[in-house]
Motif scaffolding. Structure first.
Motif, PDB file in Angstrom:
ATOM      1  N   VAL A 162       1.070  -4.417  -6.102  1.00  0.00           N
ATOM      2  CA  VAL A 162       1.769  -4.721  -4.841  1.00  0.00           C
ATOM      3  C   VAL A 162       0.864  -4.565  -3.617  1.00  0.00           C
ATOM      4  O   VAL A 162       0.936  -5.364  -2.671  1.00  0.00           O
TER       5      VAL A 162
ATOM      6  N   PHE B  62       3.411   2.270   4.486  1.00  0.00           N
ATOM      7  CA  PHE B  62       2.622   3.496   4.279  1.00  0.00           C
ATOM      8  C   PHE B  62       1.169   3.287   4.683  1.00  0.00           C
ATOM      9  O   PHE B  62       0.549   4.157   5.286  1.00  0.00           O
ATOM     10  N   TYR B  63       0.633   2.141   4.337  1.00  0.00           N
ATOM     11  CA  TYR B  63      -0.813   1.918   4.512  1.00  0.00           C
ATOM     12  C   TYR B  63      -1.095   1.317   5.884  1.00  0.00           C
ATOM     13  O   TYR B  63      -0.548   0.272   6.235  1.00  0.00           O
TER      14      TYR B  63
ATOM     15  N   CYS C 226      -5.578   8.848   0.206  1.00  0.00           N
ATOM     16  CA  CYS C 226      -6.030   8.192  -1.029  1.00  0.00           C
ATOM     17  C   CYS C 226      -7.217   8.911  -1.660  1.00  0.00           C
ATOM     18  O   CYS C 226      -7.495   8.709  -2.835  1.00  0.00           O
TER      19      CYS C 226
ATOM     20  N   ALA D 223      -1.893   5.493  -5.554  1.00  0.00           N
ATOM     21  CA  ALA D 223      -2.313   4.279  -4.841  1.00  0.00           C
ATOM     22  C   ALA D 223      -2.768   3.204  -5.831  1.00  0.00           C
ATOM     23  O   ALA D 223      -2.457   2.023  -5.680  1.00  0.00           O
ATOM     24  N   LEU D 224      -3.501   3.627  -6.871  1.00  0.00           N
ATOM     25  CA  LEU D 224      -3.955   2.669  -7.889  1.00  0.00           C
ATOM     26  C   LEU D 224      -2.774   2.063  -8.646  1.00  0.00           C
ATOM     27  O   LEU D 224      -2.840   0.939  -9.132  1.00  0.00           O
ATOM     28  N   GLU D 225      -1.696   2.814  -8.739  1.00  0.00           N
ATOM     29  CA  GLU D 225      -0.503   2.300  -9.405  1.00  0.00           C
ATOM     30  C   GLU D 225       0.357   1.461  -8.461  1.00  0.00           C
ATOM     31  O   GLU D 225       1.456   1.038  -8.815  1.00  0.00           O
ATOM     32  N   GLY D 226      -0.128   1.256  -7.238  1.00  0.00           N
ATOM     33  CA  GLY D 226       0.605   0.420  -6.289  1.00  0.00           C
ATOM     34  C   GLY D 226       1.700   1.158  -5.557  1.00  0.00           C
ATOM     35  O   GLY D 226       2.608   0.553  -5.004  1.00  0.00           O
ATOM     36  N   LYS D 227       1.602   2.490  -5.541  1.00  0.00           N
ATOM     37  CA  LYS D 227       2.639   3.283  -4.863  1.00  0.00           C
ATOM     38  C   LYS D 227       2.122   3.857  -3.556  1.00  0.00           C
ATOM     39  O   LYS D 227       0.942   3.729  -3.234  1.00  0.00           O
ATOM     40  N   ARG D 228       3.020   4.518  -2.818  1.00  0.00           N
ATOM     41  CA  ARG D 228       2.589   5.273  -1.646  1.00  0.00           C
ATOM     42  C   ARG D 228       1.656   6.384  -2.123  1.00  0.00           C
ATOM     43  O   ARG D 228       1.898   6.991  -3.165  1.00  0.00           O
ATOM     44  N   ALA D 229       0.609   6.623  -1.345  1.00  0.00           N
ATOM     45  CA  ALA D 229      -0.390   7.616  -1.763  1.00  0.00           C
ATOM     46  C   ALA D 229       0.082   9.020  -1.411  1.00  0.00           C
ATOM     47  O   ALA D 229      -0.406   9.651  -0.483  1.00  0.00           O
ATOM     48  N   THR D 230       1.051   9.512  -2.177  1.00  0.00           N
ATOM     49  CA  THR D 230       1.489  10.895  -2.029  1.00  0.00           C
ATOM     50  C   THR D 230       0.937  11.681  -3.218  1.00  0.00           C
ATOM     51  O   THR D 230       0.727  11.113  -4.287  1.00  0.00           O
TER      52      THR D 230
ATOM     53  N   ALA E 180       2.187  -2.790 -10.123  1.00  0.00           N
ATOM     54  CA  ALA E 180       1.048  -1.994  -9.650  1.00  0.00           C
ATOM     55  C   ALA E 180       0.137  -2.791  -8.721  1.00  0.00           C
ATOM     56  O   ALA E 180      -0.700  -2.228  -8.027  1.00  0.00           O
TER      57      ALA E 180
END
Lengths: 154, 423
Positions: free
Chosen positions: A24, A63-64, B173, B182-189, A22
């Protein structure tokens, strides 16, 4: 290879979360902070550090918009191109910057001094137009003010 | 006129330290809650106050909290997240609260966490708010040292940790479920709902996400009661609201005012009216994803119900004024460029439709528009409207487009007829 300092910082962020993957996005920011951008090697190193696949890390990195997967100049100019700055004339500022720096959005000056990027609303709408350089916010920008602002960054 | 949220925030002054916040009555609400109130009582009081979410959706905050599973069998840990990802174009209200009075937010978060019995909380702050990041980080540390955060705070048996998370860009986000990714470190979908975050949110646990301004209201509601909060307002929605005006007005800015002041008062009094030589042509009342209103709407009240009745949304309550020298087609193209760029790509209508809309608008603006382009745009406002996409991004994008076609159709037609931008 990640430096010990980078690994320490990543571990510090991971400790706030229930599992380290989490962290990353934080890891990418930590490495970019020191190296300017994220190259393929950094993607692999972060993946190894967080026990993820490089593809997973890259899917997040790409993505960011503020994670840079291409080299940037020493200073990154983020010019707000959203609606209040549009109304208040950001396009004139953009034209002036193009003339001064000889670069367009997405480009870096030949001397690697500046990269120029558009950015969504900086939340500074009552002082539009606005731009940010290396995290420093400049408000109520006029074309006349640009030289003095740019001269702060060498 | 009372301004509970901003009474101690003064332009050009340093943010309130813990000591200053405490001397102005800070953390008394939290003490009151910990000593004398059950979590359910806090939920009920906030529900009675008619506080509605200030991020734009306008849902009753206390009711949102009431959906969280409570009691010993509830999943653990539960989470409370402050949504400080203020990225709606034209919006700059939460910045004022974050930079000006950080402990007001922190106290509001601790009380909200207590009300749902969450033990872990995050401030999700957008990347660009550098000053706010420093202020919030320092204030969280102050609160830990003072014993407002941590284990068994004030010997109440309640424990709460708080962390600052800064983002890495992307408008998505700010969407509640994308924020959790996003908070879990994933792509913000965005995530499918149900399950709603109140039941299964961050890391699969019950989670409440509240806007910064919403959370800042909480300590004041505890201190002064639901009736007082309702009476602050000129409308049936409780409280004050931080309104903002940007564009070619004499005095752009943000002000805390009773919920339900009129658009006219905001623009003419607080924002000082239009700059010399400009006339008001339209207003996005609550950020980029709200329908245009025009001069005929100036006397409507800026509350959730009244703005909706006029065909738009209160949204974030920070309005963007369009003047008569700004081309409506160029204006809407700028908005659609933003939405097309910020689409996360998760669902097809949004990923494919928004760039198409942007392209059509650019060709019209450049004098290359065709007769049937207007039909195509109209079609998109239907196809990308509510119910056809995964989240509210594309429907939000269609709001200013559909209303621009409604109010400024002649401007679009002139571009196509004269094969150039007449502005």
């Amino acid at each position: 290879m990640l430096s010990n300092e980078e690994i320490q910082d990543i571990d510090h962020e991971a400790a706030k979360l229930p599992y380290k993957q989490a962290a990353v996005i934080e890891a990418l920011k930590i490495v970019q902070q020191r190296r300017g951008w994220i190259n393929d090697e950094s993607v692999r190193d972060i993946a190894e550090c967080l026990e993820m696949s490089p593809a997973e890390v890259d899917s997040v990195a790409t993505f960011y918009n503020l994670i840079f997967r291409k080299p940037v100049g020493r200073h990154v100019i983020l010019l707000c191109d959203s609606i209040s700055c549009y109304v208040m004339g950001y396009k004139n500022i953009y034209e002036a910057l193009q003339q001064k720096l000889k670069i367009k959005f997405g480009e870096t000056t030949a001397d690697h001094r500046f990269t120029l990027l558009p950015n969504a609303c900086l939340g500074c709408c009552d002082h539009a137009p606005a731009l940010m350089i290396n995290g420093n916010l400049y408000k109520d920008i006029s074309i006349e003010a640009l030289d003095s602002i740019l001269s702060e960054y060498n | 006129m009372e301004r509970p949220l901003t009474q101690n925030i003064h332009a050009g002054r340093q943010p309130l330290s813990l000591k200053e916040y405490t001397t102005t009555g800070g953390y008394t609400a939290l003490q009151q809650v910990l000593k004398n109130m059950t979590p359910k009582e806090v939920q009920q009081l906030v529900q009675e106050s008619r506080l509605k979410g200030r991020g734009g959706a306008g849902f009753n905050t206390g009711m949102k909290w009431s959906f969280v599973p409570m009691g010993e069998d509830a999943p653990s840990p539960k989470y409370l997240v402050a949504n400080a990802d203020e990225m709606e174009p034209g919006t700059f209200k939460d910045r004022l609260l974050l930079e000006g009075n950080p402990h007001q937010l922190i106290e509001g978060m601790i009380i909200a966490a207590y009300a749902i019995q969450a033990n872990i909380s995050y401030v999700f702050l957008r990347w660009a708010y550098k000053k706010a990041a420093q202020v919030i980080e320092r204030s969280i540390q102050e609160a830990y040292h003072a014993g407002w955060l941590g284990n068994n705070i004030m010997n109440s048996g309640f424990s709460i940790d708080m962390y600052l998370h800064t983002g890495a860009g992307r408008y998505m986000c700010g969407e509640e479920t994308a924020l959790l990714n996003a908070l879990e470190g994933k792509r913000a979908t965005p995530r499918a709902k149900p399950p709603f975050p109140q039941v299964s949110g961050l890391f699969g646990k019950p989670t409440i996400v509240n806007n910064v301004e919403t959370l800042c209201c909480i300590p004041h509601i505890i201190n002064k009661g639901a009736a007082w909060f309702q009476n602050l307002s000129y409308s049936e929605d409780g409280g004050t609201k931080i309104y903002g005006v940007s564009g070619k007005v004499n005095n752009p800015g943000a002000w805390e005012l009773p919920m339900g002041v009129t658009m006219r008062e905001l623009i003419e009094e607080h924002a000082g009216g239009m700059k010399k030589g400009y006339r008001l042509k339209g207003v996005l009342p609550g950020g980029a994803s709200t329908d245009f209103l025009t001069e005929q709407h100036l006397d409507i009240k800026m509350d959730f119900k009244s703005v909706a009745a006029a065909g738009s949304r209160l949204g974030t309550g920070t309005m963007v004024v369009m003047d008569d020298a700004t081309c409506p087609v160029g204006f809407v193209h700028n908005l659609q460029h933003f939405f097309a760029q910020e689409s996360c790509g998760w669902c097809t209508p949004c990923r494919e439709g928004l760039p198409w809309v942007e392209k059509i608008l650019l060709s019209i603006e450049n004098g290359e528009g065709k007769e049937d382009d207007m039909e195509l745009l109209q079609m998109h406002t239907q196809l990308l409207g509510p119910g056809n996409t995964f989240c509210a991004l594309a429907p939000g994008a269609m709001e200013p487009l559909q209303s621009a076609i409604k109010y400024y159709r002649e401007d679009f037609d002139r571009h196509i007829r004269e094969k150039k931008c007449p502005y």
